[in-house]
Design an enzyme around this catalytic site. Structure first.
Site, mmCIF file in Angstrom:
data_model
loop_
_atom_site.group_PDB
_atom_site.id
_atom_site.type_symbol
_atom_site.label_atom_id
_atom_site.label_comp_id
_atom_site.label_asym_id
_atom_site.label_seq_id
_atom_site.Cartn_x
_atom_site.Cartn_y
_atom_site.Cartn_z
ATOM 1 C CG ASP A 168 -1.789 -1.242 1.286
ATOM 2 O OD1 ASP A 168 -2.151 -1.762 0.220
ATOM 3 O OD2 ASP A 168 -2.107 -1.702 2.399
ATOM 4 C CE LYS B 138 -4.379 -6.490 1.461
ATOM 5 N NZ LYS B 138 -4.878 -5.157 1.109
ATOM 6 C CE LYS C 23 -11.217 -3.986 2.547
ATOM 7 N NZ LYS C 23 -9.870 -3.638 2.053
ATOM 8 C CB ALA D 297 -19.567 -2.523 -1.356
#
Ligand code: 5BU
Length: 276
Positions: free
Chosen positions: A39, A61, A94, A96
């Protein structure tokens, strides 16, 4: 026996989803259940970290949208490194939204995530239609989906019946949903007597892993690889700042040292788990 007591190799042989199978095979081959979470905002730091940790991780990731100098060459290089060092790519997107929107978010736009991420993840909150949407894009490309069953942050609402419902949603789409972001093993959770759970093998990827800190200033909570893999039966440890600190002006030797340390701790906890 339950999947968490079997070796990654035994599970690889049985898994029907290609992304899950490949991940389990890589874990066994590289003796690594470590996923690094990179990140950082500059692609130089991003690739310096990946080059340093590549041989030691099974999965890398990303939050691709935090890179400030993103362009299509980032993906080309990521792909090359994934083949060179043998790791899979997990975009922690993520999702949604409703089915028809996630189809677009997964396959279109600047990032075209479905083209390069072997694995991505989604919240269960919209209900099964989010899986239907993502599967329509991901299945033809042999991708795998992870559902967020439990988050690592303090006060997360992903508990109790929410977690159970997320597992039920996954159980209904075992061809595409390969596992969970969670803090514990999940097989059999929320199952009724009539559910056929034999052969159910969900991979549990656990973020919130640290050997030196118990949290950060914004509600992240860390547990050790021993707690996560041995005590709680998770399969993959996801480590970000524990490996690269601030992630600026990366010191490749220090990053390598920390990656090796987490790899060893994760593998030792796994060995202890499958030997008992
Ligand atoms: P850290 O630097 O090891 O704290 O980074 C953890 C990463 O995992 C970071 O990219 C988060 O977005 C991600 N994460 C998490 O920490 N907790 C969760 O429940 C989920 C993702 Br889902």
């Amino acid at each position: 026996s339950s999947p968490h007591l079997q070796t990654y190799n035994e599970r690889a042989k049985k898994h029907a989803n290609k992304a899950a199978k490949a991940l389990l095979e890589i874990m066994e081959e590289k003796q690594s259940n470590l996923s690094v979470s990179v990140d950082v905002t500059k692609s130089k730091d991003f690739f310096d970290i990946i080059e340093a940790v590549g041989p030691h991780v099974c999965l890398r990731k990303t939050h691709i949208d935090v890179l400030e100098d993103f362009d299509a060459t980032v993906i080309d290089r990521l792909r090359e490194l994934s083949e060179k060092h043998k790791f899979l790519i997990f975009e922690d997107r993520k999702f949604a939204d409703i089915g028809s929107t996630v189809v677009l978010q997964y396959s279109k736009g600047i990032y075209k995530i479905a083209d390069w991420a072997h694995i991505t993840n989604a919240h269960a909150v919209p209900g099964p239609s989010i899986i239907t949407g993502l599967a329509s894009v991901g299945i033809p490309k042999d991708r795998g989906l992870i559902l967020l069953a439990e988050m690592s942050s303090k006060g997360a609402l992903t508990t109790g019946s929410y977690t159970e419902d997320a597992v039920r949603m996954a159980r209904a789409r075992r061809d595409f949903v390969i596992g969970f972001i969670a803090q514990h093993r999940m097989e059999g959770i929320g199952a009724s007597d009539t559910d056929n759970i034999a052969g159910e093998d969900f991979l549990v990827l656990a973020p919130g892993v640290g050997l030196d800190a118990t949290g950060d200033a914004m509600g992240q909570q860390y547990r050790t690889p021993e707690q996560v893999v041995f005590e709680s039966g998770c399969d993959v440890i996801i480590v970000g700042r524990g490996i690269y600190g601030k992630g600026e002006n990366v010191d490749a030797r220090e990053v390598l040292k920390q990656a090796q340390r987490y790899q060893a701790a994760g593998w030792e906890a796994y060995k202890k788990r499958v030997q008992r």
